[in-house]
Write a protein that holds these residues in place. Structure first.
Motif, PDB file in Angstrom:
ATOM      1  N   PRO A  57     -23.510  -1.599  -7.814  1.00  0.00           N
ATOM      2  CA  PRO A  57     -24.565  -2.326  -8.539  1.00  0.00           C
ATOM      3  C   PRO A  57     -25.408  -1.438  -9.460  1.00  0.00           C
ATOM      4  O   PRO A  57     -26.056  -1.945 -10.374  1.00  0.00           O
ATOM      5  CB  PRO A  57     -25.436  -2.923  -7.426  1.00  0.00           C
ATOM      6  CG  PRO A  57     -24.516  -3.032  -6.258  1.00  0.00           C
ATOM      7  CD  PRO A  57     -23.618  -1.818  -6.365  1.00  0.00           C
ATOM      8  N   ASP A  58     -25.373  -0.130  -9.240  1.00  0.00           N
ATOM      9  CA  ASP A  58     -26.147   0.795 -10.070  1.00  0.00           C
ATOM     10  C   ASP A  58     -25.547   0.968 -11.462  1.00  0.00           C
ATOM     11  O   ASP A  58     -26.239   1.408 -12.377  1.00  0.00           O
ATOM     12  CB  ASP A  58     -26.257   2.167  -9.407  1.00  0.00           C
ATOM     13  CG  ASP A  58     -27.020   2.111  -8.095  1.00  0.00           C
ATOM     14  OD1 ASP A  58     -27.806   1.164  -7.894  1.00  0.00           O
ATOM     15  OD2 ASP A  58     -26.805   3.019  -7.263  1.00  0.00           O
ATOM     16  N   TRP A  59     -24.246   0.661 -11.617  1.00  0.00           N
ATOM     17  CA  TRP A  59     -23.618   0.897 -12.920  1.00  0.00           C
ATOM     18  C   TRP A  59     -22.626  -0.179 -13.364  1.00  0.00           C
ATOM     19  O   TRP A  59     -22.207  -0.187 -14.520  1.00  0.00           O
ATOM     20  CB  TRP A  59     -22.925   2.264 -12.933  1.00  0.00           C
ATOM     21  CG  TRP A  59     -21.826   2.437 -11.920  1.00  0.00           C
ATOM     22  CD1 TRP A  59     -21.954   2.839 -10.626  1.00  0.00           C
ATOM     23  CD2 TRP A  59     -20.417   2.207 -12.119  1.00  0.00           C
ATOM     24  NE1 TRP A  59     -20.726   2.872 -10.011  1.00  0.00           N
ATOM     25  CE2 TRP A  59     -19.762   2.509 -10.909  1.00  0.00           C
ATOM     26  CE3 TRP A  59     -19.652   1.808 -13.209  1.00  0.00           C
ATOM     27  CZ2 TRP A  59     -18.385   2.398 -10.752  1.00  0.00           C
ATOM     28  CZ3 TRP A  59     -18.272   1.703 -13.059  1.00  0.00           C
ATOM     29  CH2 TRP A  59     -17.658   1.995 -11.844  1.00  0.00           C
ATOM     30  N   LEU A  60     -22.270  -1.089 -12.494  1.00  0.00           N
ATOM     31  CA  LEU A  60     -21.260  -2.093 -12.817  1.00  0.00           C
ATOM     32  C   LEU A  60     -21.914  -3.469 -12.905  1.00  0.00           C
ATOM     33  O   LEU A  60     -22.239  -4.075 -11.876  1.00  0.00           O
ATOM     34  CB  LEU A  60     -20.175  -2.065 -11.735  1.00  0.00           C
ATOM     35  CG  LEU A  60     -18.839  -2.695 -12.047  1.00  0.00           C
ATOM     36  CD1 LEU A  60     -18.198  -2.068 -13.278  1.00  0.00           C
ATOM     37  CD2 LEU A  60     -17.902  -2.541 -10.859  1.00  0.00           C
ATOM     38  N   PRO A  61     -22.147  -3.986 -14.118  1.00  0.00           N
ATOM     39  CA  PRO A  61     -22.918  -5.218 -14.285  1.00  0.00           C
ATOM     40  C   PRO A  61     -22.346  -6.428 -13.551  1.00  0.00           C
ATOM     41  O   PRO A  61     -23.096  -7.292 -13.123  1.00  0.00           O
ATOM     42  CB  PRO A  61     -22.900  -5.459 -15.796  1.00  0.00           C
ATOM     43  CG  PRO A  61     -22.577  -4.147 -16.399  1.00  0.00           C
ATOM     44  CD  PRO A  61     -21.756  -3.406 -15.396  1.00  0.00           C
ATOM     45  N   ILE A  81     -21.079  -6.563 -10.664  1.00  0.00           N
ATOM     46  CA  ILE A  81     -21.266  -6.459  -9.210  1.00  0.00           C
ATOM     47  C   ILE A  81     -22.760  -6.228  -8.958  1.00  0.00           C
ATOM     48  O   ILE A  81     -23.217  -5.097  -8.841  1.00  0.00           O
ATOM     49  CB  ILE A  81     -20.421  -5.313  -8.595  1.00  0.00           C
ATOM     50  CG1 ILE A  81     -18.942  -5.503  -8.865  1.00  0.00           C
ATOM     51  CG2 ILE A  81     -20.706  -5.205  -7.095  1.00  0.00           C
ATOM     52  CD1 ILE A  81     -18.317  -6.718  -8.167  1.00  0.00           C
ATOM     53  N   PRO A  82     -23.541  -7.317  -8.907  1.00  0.00           N
ATOM     54  CA  PRO A  82     -24.990  -7.148  -8.739  1.00  0.00           C
ATOM     55  C   PRO A  82     -25.431  -6.810  -7.318  1.00  0.00           C
ATOM     56  O   PRO A  82     -26.534  -6.304  -7.133  1.00  0.00           O
ATOM     57  CB  PRO A  82     -25.564  -8.497  -9.180  1.00  0.00           C
ATOM     58  CG  PRO A  82     -24.449  -9.468  -8.965  1.00  0.00           C
ATOM     59  CD  PRO A  82     -23.171  -8.699  -9.179  1.00  0.00           C
ATOM     60  N   THR A  83     -24.588  -7.083  -6.302  1.00  0.00           N
ATOM     61  CA  THR A  83     -24.992  -6.736  -4.942  1.00  0.00           C
ATOM     62  C   THR A  83     -23.834  -6.128  -4.168  1.00  0.00           C
ATOM     63  O   THR A  83     -22.668  -6.457  -4.371  1.00  0.00           O
ATOM     64  CB  THR A  83     -25.504  -7.966  -4.152  1.00  0.00           C
ATOM     65  OG1 THR A  83     -24.437  -8.900  -4.004  1.00  0.00           O
ATOM     66  CG2 THR A  83     -26.673  -8.630  -4.846  1.00  0.00           C
ATOM     67  N   SER A  84     -24.202  -5.237  -3.266  1.00  0.00           N
ATOM     68  CA  SER A  84     -23.242  -4.581  -2.382  1.00  0.00           C
ATOM     69  C   SER A  84     -23.935  -4.339  -1.047  1.00  0.00           C
ATOM     70  O   SER A  84     -25.041  -3.809  -1.014  1.00  0.00           O
ATOM     71  CB  SER A  84     -22.790  -3.248  -2.977  1.00  0.00           C
ATOM     72  OG  SER A  84     -21.944  -2.549  -2.093  1.00  0.00           O
ATOM     73  N   GLU A  85     -23.280  -4.759   0.020  1.00  0.00           N
ATOM     74  CA  GLU A  85     -23.830  -4.552   1.361  1.00  0.00           C
ATOM     75  C   GLU A  85     -22.821  -3.782   2.188  1.00  0.00           C
ATOM     76  O   GLU A  85     -21.646  -4.160   2.257  1.00  0.00           O
ATOM     77  CB  GLU A  85     -24.118  -5.895   2.028  1.00  0.00           C
ATOM     78  CG  GLU A  85     -25.149  -6.733   1.315  1.00  0.00           C
ATOM     79  CD  GLU A  85     -25.291  -8.125   1.935  1.00  0.00           C
ATOM     80  OE1 GLU A  85     -24.713  -8.370   3.014  1.00  0.00           O
ATOM     81  OE2 GLU A  85     -25.973  -8.948   1.314  1.00  0.00           O
ATOM     82  N   LEU A  86     -23.276  -2.725   2.836  1.00  0.00           N
ATOM     83  CA  LEU A  86     -22.394  -1.911   3.668  1.00  0.00           C
ATOM     84  C   LEU A  86     -22.368  -2.408   5.104  1.00  0.00           C
ATOM     85  O   LEU A  86     -23.368  -2.927   5.610  1.00  0.00           O
ATOM     86  CB  LEU A  86     -22.849  -0.451   3.662  1.00  0.00           C
ATOM     87  CG  LEU A  86     -22.665   0.328   2.366  1.00  0.00           C
ATOM     88  CD1 LEU A  86     -23.204   1.749   2.535  1.00  0.00           C
ATOM     89  CD2 LEU A  86     -21.215   0.352   1.936  1.00  0.00           C
ATOM     90  N   SER A  87     -21.228  -2.204   5.763  1.00  0.00           N
ATOM     91  CA  SER A  87     -21.088  -2.464   7.189  1.00  0.00           C
ATOM     92  C   SER A  87     -20.108  -1.453   7.756  1.00  0.00           C
ATOM     93  O   SER A  87     -19.585  -0.607   7.019  1.00  0.00           O
ATOM     94  CB  SER A  87     -20.606  -3.905   7.445  1.00  0.00           C
ATOM     95  OG  SER A  87     -19.318  -4.096   6.902  1.00  0.00           O
ATOM     96  N   GLU A  88     -19.886  -1.536   9.052  1.00  0.00           N
ATOM     97  CA  GLU A  88     -18.969  -0.618   9.752  1.00  0.00           C
ATOM     98  C   GLU A  88     -19.282   0.839   9.439  1.00  0.00           C
ATOM     99  O   GLU A  88     -18.409   1.624   9.083  1.00  0.00           O
ATOM    100  CB  GLU A  88     -17.513  -0.955   9.430  1.00  0.00           C
ATOM    101  CG  GLU A  88     -17.100  -2.326   9.942  1.00  0.00           C
ATOM    102  CD  GLU A  88     -15.621  -2.604   9.788  1.00  0.00           C
ATOM    103  OE1 GLU A  88     -14.811  -1.654   9.814  1.00  0.00           O
ATOM    104  OE2 GLU A  88     -15.276  -3.789   9.659  1.00  0.00           O
ATOM    105  N   LEU A 101     -19.108  -7.094  -1.642  1.00  0.00           N
ATOM    106  CA  LEU A 101     -19.606  -7.210  -2.999  1.00  0.00           C
ATOM    107  C   LEU A 101     -19.714  -8.672  -3.383  1.00  0.00           C
ATOM    108  O   LEU A 101     -18.910  -9.496  -2.942  1.00  0.00           O
ATOM    109  CB  LEU A 101     -18.655  -6.507  -3.969  1.00  0.00           C
ATOM    110  CG  LEU A 101     -18.246  -5.079  -3.603  1.00  0.00           C
ATOM    111  CD1 LEU A 101     -17.132  -4.595  -4.506  1.00  0.00           C
ATOM    112  CD2 LEU A 101     -19.443  -4.150  -3.665  1.00  0.00           C
ATOM    113  N   ALA A 102     -20.688  -8.985  -4.208  1.00  0.00           N
ATOM    114  CA  ALA A 102     -20.826 -10.341  -4.737  1.00  0.00           C
ATOM    115  C   ALA A 102     -20.824 -10.265  -6.255  1.00  0.00           C
ATOM    116  O   ALA A 102     -21.428  -9.366  -6.840  1.00  0.00           O
ATOM    117  CB  ALA A 102     -22.111 -10.978  -4.246  1.00  0.00           C
ATOM    118  N   THR A 103     -20.128 -11.198  -6.882  1.00  0.00           N
ATOM    119  CA  THR A 103     -20.119 -11.282  -8.336  1.00  0.00           C
ATOM    120  C   THR A 103     -21.187 -12.279  -8.778  1.00  0.00           C
ATOM    121  O   THR A 103     -21.665 -13.086  -7.971  1.00  0.00           O
ATOM    122  CB  THR A 103     -18.749 -11.758  -8.857  1.00  0.00           C
ATOM    123  OG1 THR A 103     -18.558 -13.119  -8.476  1.00  0.00           O
ATOM    124  CG2 THR A 103     -17.622 -10.883  -8.324  1.00  0.00           C
TER     125      THR A 103
END
Length: 138
Positions: free
Chosen positions: A28-32, A34-41, A48-50
């Motif tokens: 999300p810091d550089w790829l328009p 992909i506005p959100t990213s949540e980590l797991s595991e 990722l959400a578009t």
């Protein structure tokens, strides 16, 4: 298995580019698109959400901070492929005064031709790298 790739030269040091893109949660810091990213595991899986609401789930497969690269696979996505694995890497060029960023992937098309799947991912990589270069534009 099909293959797609794209590369770009960025007028910034490799360390500066890696600082921006080297985190597995940094899209999300550089790829328009992909506005959100949540980590797991423990940081090994990202959800990722578009902007359109599509969900992409990816697993970190390899990470090398020293070589400035990481590889990941897709666990879930709206793409017509299976067995997807991709690598994003940053290399020093021009005596370390600039960086080359390479984004490549291998996959098996599912319901589309090799050419269609390759065209899809080459477009994603090319557009993503252009957005990355824009982050470093003066």
């Amino acid at each position: 298995m099909a293959h797609a790739s794209a590369s770009i030269r960025i007028a910034a040091t490799p360390d500066a580019v890696w600082q921006l893109i080297g985190g597995f949660n940094s899209l999300p810091d550089w790829l328009p698109y992909i506005p959100t990213s949540e980590l797991s595991e423990g940081g090994r899986v990202r959800r990722l959400a578009t902007p359109g609401g599509d969900v992409i789930v990816e697993r970190l497969e390899a990470f090398d901070h020293r070589q400035r690269s990481y590889s990941y696979s897709i666990l879930q996505a709206p793409f017509p492929v299976t067995g997807y694995r991709s690598t994003l890497s940053v290399t020093a060029i021009e005596d370390g005064q600039a960086a080359q960023v390479d984004w490549s992937g291998e996959f098996t098309p599912d319901g589309v031709s090799d050419e269609e799947a390759t065209h899809l991912f080459e477009g994603i990589y090319r557009d993503g790298l252009k957005a990355l270069a824009h982050s470093f534009a003066n």
